[in-house]
Design a protein around this motif. Sequence first.
Motif, PDB file in Angstrom:
ATOM      1  N   PRO A 157      -8.858   6.763   9.743  1.00 35.45           N
ATOM      2  CA  PRO A 157      -8.330   7.840   8.900  1.00 35.45           C
ATOM      3  C   PRO A 157      -8.194   7.427   7.445  1.00 35.45           C
ATOM      4  O   PRO A 157      -7.855   6.288   7.140  1.00 35.45           O
ATOM      5  N   ARG A 158      -8.461   8.375   6.546  1.00 38.17           N
ATOM      6  CA  ARG A 158      -8.371   8.057   5.122  1.00 38.17           C
ATOM      7  C   ARG A 158      -6.927   7.967   4.646  1.00 38.17           C
ATOM      8  O   ARG A 158      -6.667   7.442   3.578  1.00 38.17           O
ATOM      9  N   TYR A 159      -5.985   8.453   5.430  1.00 41.60           N
ATOM     10  CA  TYR A 159      -4.564   8.411   5.062  1.00 41.60           C
ATOM     11  C   TYR A 159      -3.837   7.229   5.718  1.00 41.60           C
ATOM     12  O   TYR A 159      -2.631   7.277   5.919  1.00 41.60           O
ATOM     13  N   ILE A 160      -4.559   6.150   6.001  1.00 45.00           N
ATOM     14  CA  ILE A 160      -3.963   5.035   6.731  1.00 45.00           C
ATOM     15  C   ILE A 160      -2.785   4.418   5.985  1.00 45.00           C
ATOM     16  O   ILE A 160      -1.763   4.097   6.594  1.00 45.00           O
ATOM     17  N   PHE A 161      -2.884   4.271   4.672  1.00 40.91           N
ATOM     18  CA  PHE A 161      -1.779   3.664   3.917  1.00 40.91           C
ATOM     19  C   PHE A 161      -0.578   4.597   3.868  1.00 40.91           C
ATOM     20  O   PHE A 161       0.565   4.154   3.989  1.00 40.91           O
ATOM     21  N   GLU A 162      -0.817   5.877   3.712  1.00 36.28           N
ATOM     22  CA  GLU A 162       0.269   6.853   3.706  1.00 36.28           C
ATOM     23  C   GLU A 162       0.941   6.921   5.083  1.00 36.28           C
ATOM     24  O   GLU A 162       2.166   6.987   5.184  1.00 36.28           O
ATOM     25  N   LEU A 163       0.131   6.884   6.143  1.00 37.40           N
ATOM     26  CA  LEU A 163       0.686   6.897   7.500  1.00 37.40           C
ATOM     27  C   LEU A 163       1.523   5.651   7.753  1.00 37.40           C
ATOM     28  O   LEU A 163       2.640   5.742   8.277  1.00 37.40           O
ATOM     29  N   SER A 164       0.995   4.494   7.393  1.00 35.57           N
ATOM     30  CA  SER A 164       1.742   3.257   7.636  1.00 35.57           C
ATOM     31  C   SER A 164       3.031   3.220   6.819  1.00 35.57           C
ATOM     32  O   SER A 164       4.058   2.748   7.306  1.00 35.57           O
ATOM     33  N   SER A 165       3.000   3.753   5.610  1.00 30.17           N
ATOM     34  CA  SER A 165       4.209   3.803   4.795  1.00 30.17           C
ATOM     35  C   SER A 165       5.252   4.726   5.434  1.00 30.17           C
ATOM     36  O   SER A 165       6.428   4.364   5.550  1.00 30.17           O
ATOM     37  N   ALA A 166       4.837   5.901   5.865  1.00 31.20           N
ATOM     38  CA  ALA A 166       5.754   6.860   6.488  1.00 31.20           C
ATOM     39  C   ALA A 166       6.309   6.331   7.805  1.00 31.20           C
ATOM     40  O   ALA A 166       7.452   6.628   8.165  1.00 31.20           O
ATOM     41  N   LEU A 167       5.520   5.519   8.511  1.00 24.84           N
ATOM     42  CA  LEU A 167       5.942   4.981   9.805  1.00 24.84           C
ATOM     43  C   LEU A 167       6.546   3.587   9.693  1.00 24.84           C
ATOM     44  O   LEU A 167       6.909   2.982  10.699  1.00 24.84           O
ATOM     45  N   HIS A 168       6.659   3.080   8.448  1.00 22.99           N
ATOM     46  CA  HIS A 168       7.247   1.758   8.199  1.00 22.99           C
ATOM     47  C   HIS A 168       6.555   0.669   9.011  1.00 22.99           C
ATOM     48  O   HIS A 168       7.222  -0.128   9.685  1.00 22.99           O
ATOM     49  N   CYS A 169       5.226   0.660   8.968  1.00 24.31           N
ATOM     50  CA  CYS A 169       4.483  -0.369   9.669  1.00 24.31           C
ATOM     51  C   CYS A 169       3.329  -0.850   8.799  1.00 24.31           C
ATOM     52  O   CYS A 169       2.972  -0.219   7.813  1.00 24.31           O
ATOM     53  N   ASP A 170       2.765  -1.971   9.173  1.00 21.32           N
ATOM     54  CA  ASP A 170       1.652  -2.560   8.438  1.00 21.32           C
ATOM     55  C   ASP A 170       0.374  -1.758   8.703  1.00 21.32           C
ATOM     56  O   ASP A 170       0.070  -1.466   9.859  1.00 21.32           O
ATOM     57  N   PRO A 171      -0.376  -1.397   7.654  1.00 20.07           N
ATOM     58  CA  PRO A 171      -1.608  -0.627   7.864  1.00 20.07           C
ATOM     59  C   PRO A 171      -2.632  -1.372   8.706  1.00 20.07           C
ATOM     60  O   PRO A 171      -3.360  -0.762   9.489  1.00 20.07           O
ATOM     61  N   HIS A 172      -2.682  -2.706   8.573  1.00 20.20           N
ATOM     62  CA  HIS A 172      -3.620  -3.497   9.367  1.00 20.20           C
ATOM     63  C   HIS A 172      -3.248  -3.416  10.849  1.00 20.20           C
ATOM     64  O   HIS A 172      -4.114  -3.315  11.716  1.00 20.20           O
ATOM     65  N   TRP A 173      -1.947  -3.455  11.144  1.00 15.94           N
ATOM     66  CA  TRP A 173      -1.503  -3.321  12.528  1.00 15.94           C
ATOM     67  C   TRP A 173      -1.856  -1.924  13.062  1.00 15.94           C
ATOM     68  O   TRP A 173      -2.330  -1.790  14.182  1.00 15.94           O
ATOM     69  N   LEU A 174      -1.629  -0.910  12.250  1.00  9.61           N
ATOM     70  CA  LEU A 174      -1.922   0.454  12.687  1.00  9.61           C
ATOM     71  C   LEU A 174      -3.407   0.608  13.016  1.00  9.61           C
ATOM     72  O   LEU A 174      -3.763   1.200  14.030  1.00  9.61           O
TER      73      LEU A 174
END
Length: 76
Positions: free
Chosen positions: A44-61
Amino acid sequence: MESISQRLKRKREEMNLSQSQLAELVGMTQQSLQAIEAGLTKRPRYIFELSSALHCDPHWLLYGENQNSDLIGHGA
């Protein structure tokens, strides 16, 4: 092994967010979020926004790695 769709859904549910609530926080449509959770979107192109909203590392996501650093901005 968990997929991005499973990790995303698990984190969203842990935070008691609906798909539409998370989509609104991120600035994407609920349908786009649903496609990720259904496994139809792999990068997904919103991976950084998703990881920020979910308080998790984008690489982990994305890949399931770096699970121990799940809070962004709470390190040394």
